[in-house]
Scaffold this active site. Structure first.
Site, PDB file in Angstrom:
ATOM      1  CG  HIS A 202      -2.015   1.097   1.144  1.00 20.94           C
ATOM      2  ND1 HIS A 202      -2.438   1.503   2.353  1.00 20.94           N
ATOM      3  CD2 HIS A 202      -2.362   1.818   0.238  1.00 20.94           C
ATOM      4  CE1 HIS A 202      -3.237   2.793   2.324  1.00 20.94           C
ATOM      5  NE2 HIS A 202      -3.355   2.924   0.803  1.00 20.94           N
TER       6      HIS A 202
ATOM      7  CG  HIS B 252      -0.234   6.384  -0.694  1.00 19.94           C
ATOM      8  ND1 HIS B 252      -1.183   7.582  -0.475  1.00 19.94           N
ATOM      9  CD2 HIS B 252      -1.147   5.213  -0.582  1.00 19.94           C
ATOM     10  CE1 HIS B 252      -2.226   7.103  -0.320  1.00 19.94           C
ATOM     11  NE2 HIS B 252      -2.433   5.748  -0.249  1.00 19.94           N
TER      12      HIS B 252
ATOM     13  CG  HIS C 270      -4.491   3.337  -3.929  1.00 19.49           C
ATOM     14  ND1 HIS C 270      -5.598   3.935  -3.794  1.00 19.49           N
ATOM     15  CD2 HIS C 270      -3.719   3.483  -2.756  1.00 19.49           C
ATOM     16  CE1 HIS C 270      -5.878   4.375  -2.450  1.00 19.49           C
ATOM     17  NE2 HIS C 270      -4.726   4.221  -1.676  1.00 19.49           N
TER      18      HIS C 270
ATOM     19  CG  ASN D 258      -6.960   2.505   0.372  1.00 17.41           C
ATOM     20  OD1 ASN D 258      -5.989   2.852   1.100  1.00 17.41           O
ATOM     21  ND2 ASN D 258      -7.948   2.928   0.412  1.00 17.41           N
TER      22      ASN D 258
ATOM     23  CB  ILE E 149      -8.108   8.153   1.116  1.00 11.47           C
ATOM     24  CG1 ILE E 149      -8.377   8.070   2.212  1.00 11.47           C
ATOM     25  CG2 ILE E 149      -8.824   6.704   0.381  1.00 11.47           C
ATOM     26  CD1 ILE E 149      -8.376   9.402   3.038  1.00 11.47           C
TER      27      ILE E 149
HETATM   28 FE   LIG Z   1      -4.312   4.626   0.292  1.00 10.81          FE
END
Ligand SMILES: [Fe+2]
Ligand SMILES: *[C@@H]1O[C@H](CO)[C@@H](O)[C@H](O)[C@H]1NC(C)=O
Ligand SMILES: *[C@@H]1O[C@H](CO)[C@@H](O)[C@H](O)[C@H]1NC(C)=O
Ligand SMILES: *[C@@H]1O[C@H](CO)[C@@H](O)[C@H](O)[C@H]1NC(C)=O
Ligand SMILES: *[C@@H]1O[C@H](CO)[C@@H](O)[C@H](O)[C@H]1NC(C)=O
Ligand SMILES: CC(=O)N[C@H]1CO[C@H](CO)[C@@H](O)[C@@H]1O
Length: 846
Positions: free
Chosen positions: A507, A512, A698, A702, A846
């Site tokens: 993750h 990110h 992602h 996520n 996020i």
């Molecule tokens: Fe995330």
């Protein structure tokens, strides 16, 4: 002299920021004093106009006022307001850009300018989506361009210098502390995670810029260094965390849940965390039974009265508490029930569910085909001794349905979840903390019905003597008695392992962190009117902002991540070690699947790959999405680039790629790690892989966090004791009360609640999410063919949704639901707001 009527759409600041109602009043005062907002169109010089060398090639029209700012009453329901503007215009050329000057007191968010009827051209759109601050904040004018995409060499002469100047502004000059209104995109190391001025224990290594700790770059903020260590950047005080600098247009620009999320995260940290350690020590910090845990979701769970609860009550508004902790004023928490326990409270304990989640859970990206038996290690023998696996044929052959190990290997029926080599180098240090973990290897067998079953789990610790290898134990499945309890624990250790690697690597690092340099390099090197900027921009949304916030409160020294995953204070350092293995082209889904041995190339199959486990939901859905993205990118790129020379000739594109590799991912600048940028195919492959990472990859890792890890026994994040050994009091306790020992081993109560609150936030979609295949603004480009191709992309995604629903309903595809009956929807393209466990937003937001 003709008049062109325009319509400007903008959002006033006070609508986005309820704490700043005064700004609208002050703006009105400014307006009454004759200070206002003006727009000036820019066009090429009239063709028969004479101009000398050195004179600007463009002409700036007369300033036109935004009309009726005062009388346009800001509506409270609709966020956007539109204004009329009348331009005087006597040019033949159509305008290609405009300048805006804001003489008001406060900034506004400029969305679009539409010119209704440009003589000889008709309607013209300018898509802006940018914060415009009062003019005194800028050294140079704010310029916006029409929505036509131009390659650098094809830019109309009169726009060329404006295009270059705009990029210069965005690159900044590399100095000084950056301020709220700045728009500078620049690079820095991850040197702001620790706080050496506070305590030696709060110092953290600088990640990035060294071969020991390589890391992707983050956005520069320019804060001063700390006193104790000039290489470390000082941190913002916690109360200021939402003010951490990111280029203005990267901040959550929308009145939406993500603002709320930022605020929520900050509240969790600010008001829960400080008391946390003291509290964990002083309270009875254990769940006593599985019923106890169920109360968290069924409304009967109450936080103990004491300093924590007082602090929460004093500081967090009740409304926010309800969303964050589902807590009422008496401190009773009630989280939504995670899907993994909705249908069946105990299915998570089965071996089938344990194995299924490696194919269709929240971390479906690590399982590999086993190619040799026993599994081996790549660790340096000189340093670590013999780290090869101690699993023997007799451990597994009883479960191979009559096959010998060699036969099962040849038949491609053995798989492994291997977390051995990654953690072994860290185990001594981690075991010296409160966390007690093992390196783990899990072997699995592919059954005739297409599901996997675990065969054996090997848990290893480093030998107490240096380079003497590993001390390993092998556990095999058992249902009853103390063996059954031991097997449950062995699976829990694997889950702890996997959840740490999931959060840190799958993750954080692999989505990110690696995305941020793309955001920075693109904004610095590709003009907003460059077609590739237009292609990639939607996939950047909110990433720099959420990452900045993460550095402030999640991944920082002592932050939530260190508190909730097993490597503790070594977490980020460990992710830096694993970045050494990160290779951009391997992130392409087909390449990744082949490298893990989960697929082989096969030109007769759909997508050119044949999966070794046919019912591997992440791969099946992922390949559909991958190829939809790929055809969209192909259609798009081929419209702008008709031959490879155009790629080589595109100066912005070449600078972009060079900078991304040499600076953005500057610790991995070795050319062999990167595709070249010499052909249309290079560009298509690169953009497809990037869009895949930022959106679908992602989403896959996520948005299922709450689904599976919202119930902590299924994916505990910490383990605090080692496996009980026979003839010890712990072993006797295990015989008598296996559940209690299980709960004493995994994540304790308060850390669980903190973790659940966090992943609940992270698993949510905000109300204004933009999903793959959608665009916020229909006029994002003027070019018709890309618009058509984009529509085709949207249609294809809809078809994929239908196919996913059909597969999830197909009883023969056992891995799509598993014993816990959670259908695999993590790569289902669209979603509603909230905690849905599906939907692929465009970006890592996020
Ligand atoms: Fe995330
Ligand atoms: C580990 O196994 C591999 C493959 O069988 C072998 O080449 C290697 O020598 C083994 N390592 C040690 C230290 O025994
Ligand atoms: C988790 O995985 C890492 C490496 O991936 C390994 O070193 C570590 O020992 C594992 N932890 C547990 C609890 O098995
Ligand atoms: C590449 O640039 C050169 C020099 O500017 C030009 O002569 C050539 O036509 C360009 N080639 C293409 C394919 O655009
Ligand atoms: C969503 O992704 C598509 C696909 O690349 C993109 O074209 C679109 O603009 C994105 N939507 C927005 C506004 O983020
Ligand atoms: C079982 C085991 O390896 N425990 C070790 C964990 O780390 C501490 C500190 O290095 C050692 O003392 C233990 O022996």
């Amino acid at each position: 002299m003709k008049t062109i009527i325009g319509k400007v759409v903008l959002v006033k600041k006070n609508l986005l920021d309820i704490n700043d109602l005064s700004s609208s009043v002050l703006d009105r005062v400014h307006e009454l004093l004759g200070k206002n907002v003006t727009l000036q169109l820019i066009s090429a010089h009239h063709p028969d106009h004479q101009f000398s060398v050195g004179e600007a090639l463009y002409k700036v029209g007369k300033p036109a006022l935004l009309e009726d700012w005062i009388t346009t009453i800001t509506p409270l329901t609709v966020r956007e307001t539109s204004y009329k503007v009348s331009f005087e215009w006597d040019e033949v050329q159509k305008p290609g850009a405009f300048i805006v000057q804001n003489y008001h007191h406060s900034e506004f968010y400029l969305k679009t300018l539409t010119l209704e009827d440009v003589p000889g051209h008709g309607q013209l759109h300018f898509v802006c989506n940018s914060w415009v601050y009062p003019a005194k904040r800028y050294k140079r004018d704010r310029v916006f361009f029409t929505n036509k995409a131009y390659l650098p060499g094809e830019t109309p002469e009169f726009l060329r210098s404006l295009r270059d100047e705009e990029l210069e502004i965005l690159r900044g000059d590399g100095s000084g502390m950056l301020e709220e209104w700045d728009r500078v995109y620049d690079y820095a190391f991850y040197n702001d995670l620790g706080d050496p001025d506070k305590d030696v224990d709060d110092a953290r290594p600088v990640l990035g810029g060294s071969s020991e700790y390589p890391y992707p770059r983050r956005g520069r903020t320019g804060r001063p260094p700390t006193k104790s260590d000039p290489r470390t950047e000082s941190r913002l005080p916690l109360v200021m965390s939402l003010n951490i600098y990111v280029p203005r247009d990267e901040r959550f620009g929308h009145l939406k849940l993500s603002d709320f999320l930022g605020y929520g995260l900050k509240s969790i940290v600010q008001f829960l965390a400080p008391e946390f350690e003291a509290l964990c020590d002083s309270t009875h910090n254990e769940f006593d039974s599985f019923e106890d845990i169920m109360k968290v979701y069924e409304g009967g769970f109450k936080l103990p009265e004491g300093p924590l609860l007082d602090r929460i009550r004093d500081n967090i508004p009740l409304e926010l508490l309800k969303v964050l902790l589902d807590m009422d004023s008496s401190g009773v928490a009630k989280f939504p029930k995670p899907q993994v326990i909705k249908e069946d409270k105990s299915a998570w304990r089965t071996d089938e569910e344990f194995a299924k989640e490696m194919l269709a859970g929240v971390n479906p990206v690590k399982i590999r085909l086993l190619k040799e038996f026993p599994p081996t290690s790549k660790l340096d023998v000189q340093v670590y001794g013999n780290q090869n696996s101690s699993i023997k044929s007799h451990h597994v052959e009883k479960s191979l349905h009559g096959l010998k190990v060699d036969e099962a290997l040849v038949a491609n029926r053995l798989f492994i979840l291997d977390h051995h080599d990654t953690l072994m180098p860290y185990l001594r240090r981690i075991n010296a903390t409160e966390n007690k973990i093992y390196a783990s290897r899990t072997l699995l067998f592919l059954k005739d019905d297409g599901t996997l079953k675990p065969l054996a789990i090997e848990l290893s610790l480093p030998h107490p003597g240096d380079n003497l290898g590993a001390v390993s134990n092998v556990y095999t499945p058992a249902e009853n008695g103390v063996e059954g309890a031991i097997w449950q624990l062995a699976k829990a250790y694997v889950a702890v392992n996997d959840s740490g690697i999931h959060q840190l690597i799958s993750h954080w690092l692999n989505t990110h962190a690696v995305v941020e340099p793309f955001v920075i390099a693109t904004n610095r090197q590709l003009s907003v009117i460059h077609p590739i900027h237009k292609l990639l921009h939607p996939h950047f949304r909110d990433t720099m902002n959420i990452n900045a916030l993460a550095r402030q409160i999640l991944i920082n020294g002592g932050g939530i991540l260190e508190k909730t995953v097993f490597p503790g204070k070594y977490s980020m350092e460990l992710s830096s070690v694993l970045y050494k293995d990160w290779v951009f082209p391997d992130q392409a889904l087909p390449t990744d699947l082949v490298k893990r041995g989960m697929a082989v190339e096969d030109s007769s199959s759909r997508h050119g790959l044949s999966l070794l486990i046919k019912d591997y939901p992440y791969a099946v859905d992922g390949l559909e999405i991958w190829s939809a993205i790929k055809s969209w990118v192909e259609d798009y790129c081929q419209f702008y680039y008709t031959n490879d020379d155009m790629i080589k000739n595109d100066t912005e594109l070449q600078s972009w790629w060079k900078e991304l590799v040499k600076k953005g991912h500057g610790d991995k600048k070795h050319e062999s790690w990167w595709p070249e940028m010499n052909s249309c195919q290079d560009l298509i492959d690169t953009c497809t892989t990037f869009i895949w990472i930022a959106s679908a990859l992602h989403a896959a890792v996520n948005y299922g966090q709450y689904t599976y890890a919202g119930y902590s026994p299924n994916r505990p994040t910490l383990s605090r004791r080692f496996m009980p050994k026979p003839n010890t009091p712990e072993y006797d306790e295990l015989k008598e009360n296996p559940d209690k020992v299980f709960l004493k081993t995994i994540t304790p109560q308060l850390q669980s609640l903190l973790g659940i609150a966090l992943i609940e936030l992270l698993s949510r979609h905000s109300s204004d999410e933009v999903y793959l295949g959608q665009r916020e603004c229909a006029e994002w480009t003027l070019d018709a063919e890309p618009l058509n191709a984009f529509q085709k992309f949207g249609t294809k995604l809809k078809e994929i949704e239908e196919r996913i629903v059909a597969m999830n309903n197909d009883q023969r595809l056992k891995n799509r639901r598993g014993p816990a009956k959670v259908p695999y929807t993590l790569l289902y393209p669209s979603s509603e707001e909230g905690l849905t466990g599906k939907g692929i937003p465009n970006s890592t937001a996020i």
